[in-house]
Enzyme design. Structure first.
Site, mmCIF file in Angstrom:
data_model
loop_
_atom_site.group_PDB
_atom_site.id
_atom_site.type_symbol
_atom_site.label_atom_id
_atom_site.label_comp_id
_atom_site.label_asym_id
_atom_site.label_seq_id
_atom_site.Cartn_x
_atom_site.Cartn_y
_atom_site.Cartn_z
ATOM 1 C CG ASP A 1 -2.067 0.986 1.067
ATOM 2 O OD1 ASP A 1 -3.222 0.548 0.973
ATOM 3 O OD2 ASP A 1 -1.792 2.215 1.036
ATOM 4 C CG ASN B 1 -11.937 -0.379 3.542
ATOM 5 O OD1 ASN B 1 -12.178 -0.798 4.668
ATOM 6 N ND2 ASN B 1 -10.804 0.228 3.241
ATOM 7 C CD GLN C 1 -14.740 -0.863 -2.853
ATOM 8 O OE1 GLN C 1 -15.847 -1.174 -2.379
ATOM 9 N NE2 GLN C 1 -14.215 -1.453 -3.897
ATOM 10 C CG HIS D 1 -8.615 -3.230 -2.642
ATOM 11 N ND1 HIS D 1 -9.588 -2.611 -3.394
ATOM 12 C CD2 HIS D 1 -8.385 -2.418 -1.586
ATOM 13 C CE1 HIS D 1 -9.930 -1.475 -2.820
ATOM 14 N NE2 HIS D 1 -9.216 -1.332 -1.715
ATOM 15 C CG HIS E 1 -7.037 -2.818 3.011
ATOM 16 N ND1 HIS E 1 -6.267 -1.695 2.839
ATOM 17 C CD2 HIS E 1 -8.195 -2.582 2.340
ATOM 18 C CE1 HIS E 1 -6.912 -0.808 2.104
ATOM 19 N NE2 HIS E 1 -8.102 -1.323 1.788
#
Ligand code: AMP
Length: 107
Positions: A31, A87, A94, A100, A102
């Site tokens: 990230d 999210n 999001q 995706h 995390h």
């Protein structure tokens, strides 16, 4: 054809990404704005917008795979504890409409 998501562009090499994992189903990248000592995003190659858009018949095995990859990465990074988070929707935080997971880990 709809415009590529940021993650499709990263997967296709059009935008730089710091890859920590690649396989036929997903990739994992660091990230860019980490919120934990280990913060990776596990992203399916298939550009599913989010949890609500999963195809009931074919996409759930992809979700299982994302969790397996996340667990393996947490182990290889020797995380003592970690969070796995999707999210969902703007109100859920999001930002990028490409599914995706995390992985946020602490050593
Ligand atoms: P979400 O809010 O769940 O959509 O998560 C999007 C995540 O993508 C955020 O944690 C951002 O920091 C991260 N992000 C945005 N742009 C990039 C990029 N170019 N490379 C890696 N991560 C990114």
């Amino acid at each position: 054809m709809s415009e590529k998501t940021l993650f499709e562009k990263i997967i296709d090499g059009e935008v730089p990404g710091d890859f920590v994992h690649k396989d036929d189903i997903c990739v994992a990248i660091k990230d860019i704005n980490p919120k934990a000592p280990v913060h990776y995003l596990i992203v399916p190659r298939k550009p599913i917008p989010g949890i609500h858009e999963l195809d009931e018949n074919e996409d759930w095995p992809i979700v299982t795979h994302l969790f397996k990859v996340a667990k393996g990465l947490a182990e290889s990074e020797s995380c003592e504890g970690y969070r796995l988070q999707f999210n969902v929707g703007e109100k859920g935080g999001q930002i990028i409409p490409h599914l995706h997971l995390h992985l946020m880990g602490w050593k």
